[in-house]
Design a protein around this motif. Structure first.
Motif, PDB file in Angstrom:
ATOM      1  N   TYR A 205     -11.412 -41.961  44.752  1.00 20.00           N
ATOM      2  CA  TYR A 205     -10.637 -41.090  45.612  1.00 20.00           C
ATOM      3  C   TYR A 205     -10.409 -39.705  45.004  1.00 20.00           C
ATOM      4  O   TYR A 205     -10.344 -38.706  45.729  1.00 20.00           O
ATOM      5  CB  TYR A 205      -9.297 -41.751  45.959  1.00 20.00           C
ATOM      6  N   ASP A 206     -10.262 -39.624  43.705  1.00 21.12           N
ATOM      7  CA  ASP A 206     -10.050 -38.322  43.072  1.00 21.12           C
ATOM      8  C   ASP A 206     -11.254 -37.410  43.281  1.00 21.12           C
ATOM      9  O   ASP A 206     -11.113 -36.223  43.620  1.00 21.12           O
ATOM     10  CB  ASP A 206      -9.785 -38.513  41.574  1.00 21.12           C
ATOM     11  N   LEU A 207     -12.457 -37.961  43.060  1.00 23.70           N
ATOM     12  CA  LEU A 207     -13.671 -37.164  43.261  1.00 23.70           C
ATOM     13  C   LEU A 207     -13.842 -36.798  44.730  1.00 23.70           C
ATOM     14  O   LEU A 207     -14.198 -35.658  45.062  1.00 23.70           O
ATOM     15  CB  LEU A 207     -14.900 -37.923  42.757  1.00 23.70           C
ATOM     16  N   ALA A 208     -13.579 -37.763  45.619  1.00 23.09           N
ATOM     17  CA  ALA A 208     -13.715 -37.508  47.053  1.00 23.09           C
ATOM     18  C   ALA A 208     -12.775 -36.389  47.487  1.00 23.09           C
ATOM     19  O   ALA A 208     -13.158 -35.454  48.200  1.00 23.09           O
ATOM     20  CB  ALA A 208     -13.431 -38.776  47.839  1.00 23.09           C
ATOM     21  N   ARG A 209     -11.531 -36.467  47.012  1.00 19.32           N
ATOM     22  CA  ARG A 209     -10.552 -35.443  47.398  1.00 19.32           C
ATOM     23  C   ARG A 209     -10.968 -34.069  46.850  1.00 19.32           C
ATOM     24  O   ARG A 209     -10.851 -33.053  47.545  1.00 19.32           O
ATOM     25  CB  ARG A 209      -9.172 -35.845  46.870  1.00 19.32           C
ATOM     26  N   ALA A 210     -11.462 -34.039  45.611  1.00 17.73           N
ATOM     27  CA  ALA A 210     -11.891 -32.767  45.007  1.00 17.73           C
ATOM     28  C   ALA A 210     -13.053 -32.151  45.781  1.00 17.73           C
ATOM     29  O   ALA A 210     -13.086 -30.928  46.010  1.00 17.73           O
ATOM     30  CB  ALA A 210     -12.290 -32.995  43.555  1.00 17.73           C
ATOM     31  N   GLN A 211     -13.994 -32.981  46.214  1.00 16.04           N
ATOM     32  CA  GLN A 211     -15.158 -32.458  46.936  1.00 16.04           C
ATOM     33  C   GLN A 211     -14.790 -32.017  48.355  1.00 16.04           C
ATOM     34  O   GLN A 211     -15.312 -31.025  48.851  1.00 16.04           O
ATOM     35  CB  GLN A 211     -16.261 -33.514  46.975  1.00 16.04           C
ATOM     36  N   PHE A 212     -13.876 -32.739  49.019  1.00 17.36           N
ATOM     37  CA  PHE A 212     -13.431 -32.287  50.339  1.00 17.36           C
ATOM     38  C   PHE A 212     -12.677 -30.961  50.229  1.00 17.36           C
ATOM     39  O   PHE A 212     -12.810 -30.083  51.080  1.00 17.36           O
ATOM     40  CB  PHE A 212     -12.542 -33.352  50.991  1.00 17.36           C
ATOM     41  N   ASN A 213     -11.891 -30.797  49.178  1.00 22.64           N
ATOM     42  CA  ASN A 213     -11.206 -29.516  48.957  1.00 22.64           C
ATOM     43  C   ASN A 213     -12.200 -28.393  48.675  1.00 22.64           C
ATOM     44  O   ASN A 213     -12.019 -27.252  49.121  1.00 22.64           O
ATOM     45  CB  ASN A 213     -10.218 -29.647  47.798  1.00 22.64           C
ATOM     46  N   LYS A 214     -13.249 -28.729  47.911  1.00 22.13           N
ATOM     47  CA  LYS A 214     -14.299 -27.737  47.651  1.00 22.13           C
ATOM     48  C   LYS A 214     -14.972 -27.316  48.953  1.00 22.13           C
ATOM     49  O   LYS A 214     -15.236 -26.122  49.178  1.00 22.13           O
ATOM     50  CB  LYS A 214     -15.326 -28.321  46.691  1.00 22.13           C
ATOM     51  N   ALA A 215     -15.240 -28.287  49.827  1.00 18.28           N
ATOM     52  CA  ALA A 215     -15.857 -27.986  51.125  1.00 18.28           C
ATOM     53  C   ALA A 215     -14.946 -27.092  51.959  1.00 18.28           C
ATOM     54  O   ALA A 215     -15.410 -26.193  52.669  1.00 18.28           O
ATOM     55  CB  ALA A 215     -16.170 -29.279  51.871  1.00 18.28           C
ATOM     56  N   THR A 216     -13.642 -27.315  51.852  1.00  9.99           N
ATOM     57  CA  THR A 216     -12.683 -26.472  52.584  1.00  9.99           C
ATOM     58  C   THR A 216     -12.755 -25.025  52.110  1.00  9.99           C
ATOM     59  O   THR A 216     -12.677 -24.084  52.909  1.00  9.99           O
ATOM     60  CB  THR A 216     -11.254 -27.008  52.392  1.00  9.99           C
ATOM     61  N   GLN A 217     -12.910 -24.837  50.797  1.00 12.85           N
ATOM     62  CA  GLN A 217     -13.024 -23.485  50.257  1.00 12.85           C
ATOM     63  C   GLN A 217     -14.317 -22.809  50.706  1.00 12.85           C
ATOM     64  O   GLN A 217     -14.346 -21.595  50.907  1.00 12.85           O
ATOM     65  CB  GLN A 217     -12.960 -23.539  48.733  1.00 12.85           C
ATOM     66  N   ILE A 218     -15.374 -23.605  50.854  1.00 15.69           N
ATOM     67  CA  ILE A 218     -16.661 -23.033  51.266  1.00 15.69           C
ATOM     68  C   ILE A 218     -16.624 -22.608  52.732  1.00 15.69           C
ATOM     69  O   ILE A 218     -17.049 -21.505  53.079  1.00 15.69           O
ATOM     70  CB  ILE A 218     -17.793 -24.052  51.031  1.00 15.69           C
ATOM     71  N   LEU A 219     -16.094 -23.492  53.587  1.00 11.62           N
ATOM     72  CA  LEU A 219     -15.984 -23.180  55.021  1.00 11.62           C
ATOM     73  C   LEU A 219     -14.549 -23.426  55.467  1.00 11.62           C
ATOM     74  O   LEU A 219     -14.223 -24.504  55.983  1.00 11.62           O
ATOM     75  CB  LEU A 219     -16.966 -24.040  55.840  1.00 11.62           C
ATOM     76  N   PRO A 220     -13.682 -22.451  55.292  1.00  4.96           N
ATOM     77  CA  PRO A 220     -12.258 -22.650  55.607  1.00  4.96           C
ATOM     78  C   PRO A 220     -12.006 -22.997  57.071  1.00  4.96           C
ATOM     79  O   PRO A 220     -10.985 -23.618  57.380  1.00  4.96           O
ATOM     80  CB  PRO A 220     -11.626 -21.297  55.242  1.00  4.96           C
ATOM     81  N   ASP A 221     -12.883 -22.583  57.969  1.00  2.87           N
ATOM     82  CA  ASP A 221     -12.645 -22.803  59.397  1.00  2.87           C
ATOM     83  C   ASP A 221     -13.132 -24.165  59.881  1.00  2.87           C
ATOM     84  O   ASP A 221     -12.942 -24.509  61.055  1.00  2.87           O
ATOM     85  CB  ASP A 221     -13.332 -21.707  60.218  1.00  2.87           C
ATOM     86  N   SER A 222     -13.743 -24.935  59.010  1.00  2.00           N
ATOM     87  CA  SER A 222     -14.268 -26.237  59.427  1.00  2.00           C
ATOM     88  C   SER A 222     -13.174 -27.304  59.365  1.00  2.00           C
ATOM     89  O   SER A 222     -12.365 -27.343  58.427  1.00  2.00           O
ATOM     90  CB  SER A 222     -15.430 -26.650  58.523  1.00  2.00           C
ATOM     91  N   ASN A 223     -13.163 -28.180  60.368  1.00  2.00           N
ATOM     92  CA  ASN A 223     -12.194 -29.286  60.412  1.00  2.00           C
ATOM     93  C   ASN A 223     -12.700 -30.523  59.675  1.00  2.00           C
ATOM     94  O   ASN A 223     -11.912 -31.457  59.439  1.00  2.00           O
ATOM     95  CB  ASN A 223     -11.887 -29.659  61.861  1.00  2.00           C
ATOM     96  N   GLU A 224     -13.969 -30.551  59.344  1.00  2.00           N
ATOM     97  CA  GLU A 224     -14.547 -31.747  58.735  1.00  2.00           C
ATOM     98  C   GLU A 224     -13.898 -32.098  57.400  1.00  2.00           C
ATOM     99  O   GLU A 224     -13.591 -33.287  57.151  1.00  2.00           O
ATOM    100  CB  GLU A 224     -16.053 -31.562  58.573  1.00  2.00           C
ATOM    101  N   PRO A 225     -13.686 -31.149  56.479  1.00  2.00           N
ATOM    102  CA  PRO A 225     -13.040 -31.525  55.216  1.00  2.00           C
ATOM    103  C   PRO A 225     -11.625 -32.073  55.422  1.00  2.00           C
ATOM    104  O   PRO A 225     -11.198 -32.997  54.712  1.00  2.00           O
ATOM    105  CB  PRO A 225     -13.019 -30.216  54.425  1.00  2.00           C
ATOM    106  N   THR A 226     -10.885 -31.527  56.387  1.00  2.00           N
ATOM    107  CA  THR A 226      -9.535 -32.024  56.672  1.00  2.00           C
ATOM    108  C   THR A 226      -9.588 -33.472  57.129  1.00  2.00           C
ATOM    109  O   THR A 226      -8.779 -34.315  56.692  1.00  2.00           O
ATOM    110  CB  THR A 226      -8.878 -31.149  57.757  1.00  2.00           C
TER     111      THR A 226
END
Length: 298
Positions: free
Chosen positions: A233-254
């Motif tokens: 879960y730690d790695l998953a959460r870190a990568q979803f947060n990274k994806a949010t930084q890459i595309l802030p307007d995307s709902n997928e990482p949320t």
């Protein structure tokens, strides 16, 4: 072009030359009016010659050989013949020819504006369509006619760089088609550096950067979902947060982060239930109640 020498031809010399013709025993006597007329024609020819020389110099400074070479050289030939007429004493014919030559040079000078307009149009279209040689020729002529125009000089530089720009664009397109996005971006940036106004290079930079961003986003999401499936879960959460930084307007990482939270809670609840059942099997009622309470709290 042939030009006529005007130095050392004062009115005194002209009068002396005419007087010599009058006094020469082998020549017929020239009447005073006719002598004055000859002197006047000589003076007029001299003035015209000076004007012709000035026009020639101005046209040469405007690069006339680039845009009206044939007409200018024909005038030069006519001027050479006219000089011969003058040297032979045919002042009336020479004067008429000088007047005609001056008018022809004036016509060429007056045509420079139309030539300039035409070359700018041709050059602009050539730049737009990637026709390097045509653009270079057009703006070489345009800058020769309007030598102090900074905008035309800037376009001449663009035309001069266009071949290199097109070469880098071709390299970039090949790299992009082969999936080498970082290399393609470098090529497109090089093309844009050579010509910041070359629209295809600007569009290619935007397109390639967008593709790289999408690639990085997809990679982060893939790693995150893989980690989620492995309960990391730690790695998953870190990568979803990274994806949010890459595309802030995307709902997928949320959505992914919500799945991490849900999975983490579900696992915790399951763990407490398993522990509670283990305590029940041993008649450890108090401990079992504690585990169920923790599960309910989650």
């Amino acid at each position: 072009a042939t030009t006529i020498s005007t130095s050392g031809n004062s009115s005194l010399n002209q009068e002396t030359a005419v007087q010599s013709q009058i006094n020469a025993p082998s020549n017929p006597i020239i009447a005073p009016f006719e002598a004055a007329k000859l002197i006047f024609m000589q003076e007029q020819s001299q003035k015209l010659a000076k004007e012709i020389l000035r026009q020639q110099v101005e046209l040469e400074d405007m690069g006339v050989y680039l845009w009206s070479k044939q007409s200018f050289e024909a005038i030069g030939e006519q001027l050479s013949l006219t000089d011969d007429l003058y040297r032979d004493g045919n002042f009336a014919s020479a004067q008429k020819n000088y007047e005609e030559i001056a008018e022809k040079l004036k016509d060429i000078a007056n045509a420079a504006g139309d030539v300039l307009y035409e070359k700018i149009q041709v050059g602009d279209n050539a730049l737009l369509n990637g026709q390097a040689n045509l653009a270079l020729e057009a703006f070489t002529i345009a800058t020769a006619i309007s030598v102090d125009d900074p905008e035309l000089h800037a376009k001449l530089i663009r035309a001069d760089n266009l071949s290199a720009v097109l070469e880098k664009m071709n390299v970039g397109q090949g790299q992009e088609q082969n999936g080498l996005l970082d290399d393609a971006l470098a090529s497109y940036l090089s093309a844009r550096k050579l010509d910041g106004k070359w629209q295809p290079a600007q569009e290619a930079v935007i397109r390639t950067r967008s593709a790289i961003t999408q690639r990085e986003f997809s990679n982060a999401m893939s790693v995150a979902f893989r980690a989620l499936s492995q309960n990391n879960y730690d790695l998953a959460r870190a990568q979803f947060n990274k994806a949010t930084q890459i595309l802030p307007d995307s709902n997928e990482p949320t959505d992914g982060l919500l799945q991490v939270d849900q999975a983490e809670r579900a696992n915790a609840i399951t763990e407490h239930r398993l522990q509670a059942e283990l305590h029940l099997s041993k008649d450890e009622w108090s401990e079992a109640i504690d585990e169920y309470s923790q599960a309910l709290a989650i």
